[in-house]
Design a protein around this motif. Structure first.
Motif, short mmCIF file in Angstrom:
data_model
loop_
_atom_site.label_atom_id
_atom_site.label_comp_id
_atom_site.label_asym_id
_atom_site.label_seq_id
_atom_site.Cartn_x
_atom_site.Cartn_y
_atom_site.Cartn_z
N GLY A 1 18.62 36.52 29.03
CA GLY A 1 18.88 37.13 27.79
C GLY A 1 20.00 36.74 26.96
N ARG A 2 20.30 37.34 25.70
CA ARG A 2 21.25 36.95 24.88
C ARG A 2 22.29 38.06 24.85
N ILE A 3 23.46 37.75 24.16
CA ILE A 3 24.38 38.66 23.89
C ILE A 3 25.27 38.47 22.64
N THR A 4 25.67 39.29 21.75
CA THR A 4 26.72 39.04 20.70
C THR A 4 28.02 38.69 21.44
N CYS A 5 28.72 37.57 20.69
CA CYS A 5 29.99 37.46 21.08
C CYS A 5 30.95 38.67 21.04
N ARG A 6 30.79 39.54 20.17
CA ARG A 6 31.58 40.60 19.96
C ARG A 6 31.26 41.90 21.11
N ASP A 7 29.94 41.98 21.48
CA ASP A 7 29.72 42.79 22.63
C ASP A 7 30.06 42.27 23.88
N LEU A 8 29.96 40.81 24.18
CA LEU A 8 30.92 40.37 25.05
C LEU A 8 32.10 40.54 25.45
#
Length: 221
Positions: free
Chosen positions: A172-179
Motif C-alpha cells: 500500500g501507500r502512506i503519506t509522509c506526514r502520516d508516517l
C-alpha cells in the motif's frame, strides 16, 4: 524522555517528524546535511549540520544534543546513505550511549522482499538491498531499535489512516506526514523495541485477508 534527534530532518518525512515531535513536547534537534538552504526548523527545534557518511559528524551531533531517542528518516539520492549512513548513525548511538533508535527503511527490505512486486524490485532493487544491509547491521547492535518499513510514500494531505503491521505481506501507500505521526508515537512506545513493522495507509492496504495489526501503546483498538 524529552530529547530527540532527527536525521534526514529536511526530507519529505523528516521535516514532519520534527514538527510533530516538537508539538508533542519533545525538544528536537534537526540534523541536516547543510544548514544553508535547509527547511526552517519548527518552533523550539535546533538545527545542526551532519553528514551521515562522516561518522565523526554524526557523533558530534549526538554529543551536542544528548538525545533520548534518535529517528533516522534518511534516504534518497546517494545509495550509500541508505546503507553506510544508517550504519554510521547506529554505530554512533552505541558510542554515545543512546539506546532508543527508530529507523525508516522500506517495504521490500529483508523478509518482505519475498512479497515485493517484480516491478518494484526492478526499479529500486539496489536501494532495497542497501537498506536491508543497514537493517541487518542495526539489529545486531546492543540498541533498543525499531525498524519501520513504509509502503509507497506520497506527499499531500494526511488522512490519519496510517497504520503499523507486524506483517511482511502487506502492500500500500502512506503519506509522509502520516508516517511521521507513527514514528513520533513509536518514540514513546517501549513495546515496539526489537520489532520490524510495516507502515501502510489502511485505505490503500492490500495483501493478506488477515494482516497482523500493531497498535502503538495507547492507541484505541
Amino acid at each position: 524522555m524529552s530529547q530527540m534527534v532527527v536525521f534526514g530532518a529536511s526530507g519529505r518525512t523528516g521535516r514532519h517528524v520534527c514538527e510533530l515531535a516538537a508539538g508533542a513536547g519533545w525538544t528536537v534537534t534537526a540534523a541536516v546535511r547543510r544548514l544553508e538552504g535547509a527547511a526552517p526548523a519548527p518552533d523550539h527545534a535546533a538545527r545542526l549540520a551532519a553528514d551521515v557518511l562522516d561518522p565523526a559528524s554524526v557523533g558530534a551531533v549526538l554529543a551536542a544534543a544528548k538525545p533520548d531517542v534518535v529517528i533516522s528518516a534518511i534516504g534518497g539520492g546517494d545509495i550509500r546513505v541508505d546503507d553506510e549512513g544508517v550504519r554510521n548513525i547506529a554505530d554512533a548511538c552505541v558510542v554515545a550511549g543512546v539506546r532508543r533508535v527508530i529507523v525508516v527503511t522500506s517495504l521490500g527490505c529483508g523478509a518482505s522482499r519475498t512479497y515485493a512486486s517484480e516491478r518494484l524490485l526492478a526499479a529500486i532493487g539496489e536501494v532495497l538491498a542497501a537498506k536491508t544491509r543497514a537493517e541487518t547491521h542495526l539489529t545486531a547492535l546492543p540498541l533498543e531499535w525499531t525498524v519501520v518499513r513504509p509502503g509507497g510514500l506520497i506527499d499531500g494531505e494526511p488522512n490519519g489512516a496510517g497504520a503499523l503491521f507486524e506483517d511482511d505481506r502487506v502492500h500500500g501507500r502512506i503519506t509522509c506526514r502520516d508516517l511521521a505521526a507513527l514514528l513520533v508515537a513509536l518514540a514513546r512506545d517501549d513495546d515496539a523495541i526489537g520489532m520490524v513493522l510495516s507502515a501502510v495507509d489502511e485505505a490503500s492496504l492490500s495483501g493478506p485477508n488477515d494482516p497482523v495489526r500493531y497498535r502503538v501503546r495507547g492507541e484505541a483498538a
